[in-house]
Scaffold this motif. Structure first.
Motif, PDB file in Angstrom:
ATOM      1  N   ALA A 423      27.580  13.677 -20.871  1.00  0.00           N
ATOM      2  CA  ALA A 423      27.467  13.056 -22.194  1.00  0.00           C
ATOM      3  C   ALA A 423      28.438  11.881 -22.324  1.00  0.00           C
ATOM      4  N   GLN A 424      29.674  12.096 -21.909  1.00  0.00           N
ATOM      5  CA  GLN A 424      30.673  11.026 -21.982  1.00  0.00           C
ATOM      6  C   GLN A 424      30.252   9.837 -21.114  1.00  0.00           C
ATOM      7  N   GLU A 466      11.935   5.500 -28.002  1.00  0.00           N
ATOM      8  CA  GLU A 466      11.791   6.908 -28.426  1.00  0.00           C
ATOM      9  C   GLU A 466      12.384   7.849 -27.373  1.00  0.00           C
ATOM     10  N   MET A 467      12.154   7.535 -26.114  1.00  0.00           N
ATOM     11  CA  MET A 467      12.690   8.350 -25.023  1.00  0.00           C
ATOM     12  C   MET A 467      14.223   8.302 -25.023  1.00  0.00           C
ATOM     13  N   ARG A 472      19.722  10.489 -26.307  1.00  0.00           N
ATOM     14  CA  ARG A 472      20.939  10.365 -27.128  1.00  0.00           C
ATOM     15  C   ARG A 472      21.164  11.626 -27.956  1.00  0.00           C
ATOM     16  N   ALA A 473      20.127  12.117 -28.600  1.00  0.00           N
ATOM     17  CA  ALA A 473      20.265  13.306 -29.459  1.00  0.00           C
ATOM     18  C   ALA A 473      20.765  14.507 -28.659  1.00  0.00           C
ATOM     19  N   ALA A 478      26.237  17.595 -27.310  1.00  0.00           N
ATOM     20  CA  ALA A 478      27.242  18.090 -26.360  1.00  0.00           C
ATOM     21  C   ALA A 478      28.626  17.600 -26.745  1.00  0.00           C
ATOM     22  N   LEU A 479      28.732  16.366 -27.192  1.00  0.00           N
ATOM     23  CA  LEU A 479      30.030  15.823 -27.583  1.00  0.00           C
ATOM     24  C   LEU A 479      30.529  16.465 -28.877  1.00  0.00           C
ATOM     25  N   LYS A 480      29.591  16.733 -29.801  1.00  0.00           N
ATOM     26  CA  LYS A 480      29.967  17.366 -31.060  1.00  0.00           C
ATOM     27  C   LYS A 480      30.518  18.772 -30.817  1.00  0.00           C
ATOM     28  N   LYS A 481      29.889  19.483 -29.885  1.00  0.00           N
ATOM     29  CA  LYS A 481      30.357  20.839 -29.546  1.00  0.00           C
ATOM     30  C   LYS A 481      31.746  20.783 -28.944  1.00  0.00           C
TER      31      LYS A 481
END
Length: 484
Positions: A423-424, A466-467, A472-473, A478-481
């Protein structure tokens, strides 16, 4: 004569280190260029990698990524079944020395597969783009081409196909299979219209045979391509590069007597200026043809064969001159390497993606472990094998393979670490060494802003957008967790 396997890759980016193959095709032919077999594989996007929007537009690869249910690992495994089935042969390509072959090697590396499978065990590499350029140079009617603004022939397959073979199936346009078919047709035409060049090209696909031809011919013709133009040179073998072990040739339009008299510092300084009198001829399917070809071009037709032989003999009879030139070439290469090193991004240098060549070959025990990795289908066993690897590069990619294909087989802690690091990596707004989500989004916006953009291209960019949003979502979560 060996069979030829034409191969072509479509990728999700332009970097051989960080792009991934999204489709790959091959056509096997015999020595008469009659088709014997073929394959075509597509795969889905590799988790943790961001496709380059422009590349997907050029190769129309989005549909392939979305519709196939074959994983990248399965595609690479199937590819190696064909490599084994077709070997030994000459693996032919179009610009493969610069792109397809390094890309395949790096994909093998990241997939824990034999890295140099297409140029070892009796296999050889051939790149027919330089062969076509050489053929057009000496046999102008061998290929029909479009021309650049500077009146130089254009050798893009997209141009050569319609120009030379108007009956090609247009539905395959922008696919790996289409490029293989056009390449094969070009090869067939070169064999018919420029046979001496074609025959010579098939003698230099193996390093040993190319080296022998270079050493056995006192003078010969080669062709170098620069500033958009193929140029013929009458040359003689001079020495091997001390750092890279490439054959270095002396360009015989230069009179060596003007150079032999120079002191070392003056000689080295002259070698740094434009107008090289020494050039590298790496053993990657080099062009080595009879001296008669260059003798039909200027300035060699004016110099004459006898004078070229005389110059070659002067070089061979002056080992001190060769020693000084060899030393200067090595020193200049080292100086340039140091300059590049000072500008290097340290994080990019230590990224395992960029360490295939710098990290060296895998050890024999690691090779055996990687072989077992592919022989077993038990992902828990595969995890045990990966963590037993001694080379950190292969351990890194082995864990990534499990993360991408069977994440449940990873211990939760390791999965979370890989997921967070991925993610990073792909959300980094500063990263420039590979395609990140911010880079892809910026490129999409730039393409959308193009003047007179076609409706087709705009809609295509919207699909890619869209892809990218979906990717990104996934990784923003993962970063929020991690923050939580």
């Amino acid at each position: 004569m060996k069979r030829i396997a034409i191969i072509d890759c479509e990728s999700n980016g332009s970097s051989t280190s960080t792009s991934r193959i999204i489709s790959i095709s091959g056509i096997l032919v015999n020595s008469d260029l009659v088709e014997l077999d073929r394959f075509e594989f597509y795969c889905s996007n590799v988790p943790g990698y961001v496709p380059d929007p422009y590349s997907l537009w050029v190769n129309k690869g989005l549909k392939k990524l979305k519709e196939t249910n074959m994983s990248h690992l399965n595609m690479m495994t199937e590819l190696h079944k064909y490599i084994k089935k077709w070997s030994p042969c000459v693996w032919g390509s179009w610009n493969g020395i610069s792109f397809d072959f390094p890309l395949i090697q790096k994909e093998n590396y990241k997939s824990l597969l034999p890295i140099y499978a297409t140029n070892t065990e009796g296999n050889e590499h051939a790149d027919f783009l330089p062969v076509a350029r050489t053929s057009k140079l000496f046999y102008p009617n061998s290929l029909e081409t479009n021309y650049s603004e500077k009146k130089n022939p254009i050798f893009k397959l997209d141009d050569l196909g319609p120009k030379n073979f108007p009956d090609l199936d247009k539905s395959l346009h922008h696919t790996a299979t289409h490029d293989c078919e056009v390449t094969l047709k070009v090869i067939q035409k070169l064999k018919d219209k420029a046979k001496p060049i074609y025959d010579s090209a098939l003698k230099t696909t193996a390093k040993d045979s190319a080296k022998k031809i270079i050493n056995d011919n006192q003078i010969f013709t080669t062709v170098f391509y620069y500033f958009g133009k193929a140029r013929s040179f009458a040359v003689t073998y001079f020495f091997n590069h001390k750092l890279y072990n490439w054959p270095m040739v002396f360009c015989l339009e230069n009179d060596p007597r003007d150079l032999i008299s120079l002191d070392y510092n003056s000689l080295k300084e002259k070698m740094k200026r434009p107008g090289k009198f020494i050039r590298a001829l790496p053993l990657k399917h080099p062009i080595i043809i009879d001296i008669s070809y260059s003798l039909n071009t200027e300035p060699y037709s004016a110099i004459g064969k006898n004078k070229l032989i005389e110059r070659s003999k002067i070089i061979k009879d002056n080992p001190k001159f060769a020693e000084n030139c060899s030393r200067a070439v090595a020193e200049i290469a080292e100086e340039r390497a140091e300059q590049k090193k000072s500008k290097k991004d340290i994080s990019a240098e230590f990224d395992p993606h960029n360490q295939l060549y710098s990290g060296g070959f895998p050890s024999d025990p690691d090779k055996e472990i990687m072989k077992k990795f592919h022989e077993t289908k038990d992902w828990a066993e595969r995890y045990k094998l990966v963590v037993s690897l001694s080379d950190e590069r292969f351990k890194y990619f082995g864990l990534l393979l499990i993360y991408q294909n069977q994440p449940d087989a990873l211990p939760k802690k390791i999965y979370n670490q890989i997921h967070s690091e991925t993610a990073q990596r792909i959300l980094d707004v500063k990263q420039e060494n590979f395609t990140t989500i911010p880079m892809a989004e910026h490129l999409i916006d730039s393409i959308r802003a193009e003047k007179d953009i076609s409706r087709e291209k705009l809609e295509y960019m919207n699909e890619i957008d869209e892809m990218i949003k979906e990717i990104r979502a996934t990784y923003e979560k993962a970063l929020k967790k991690e923050i939580a």
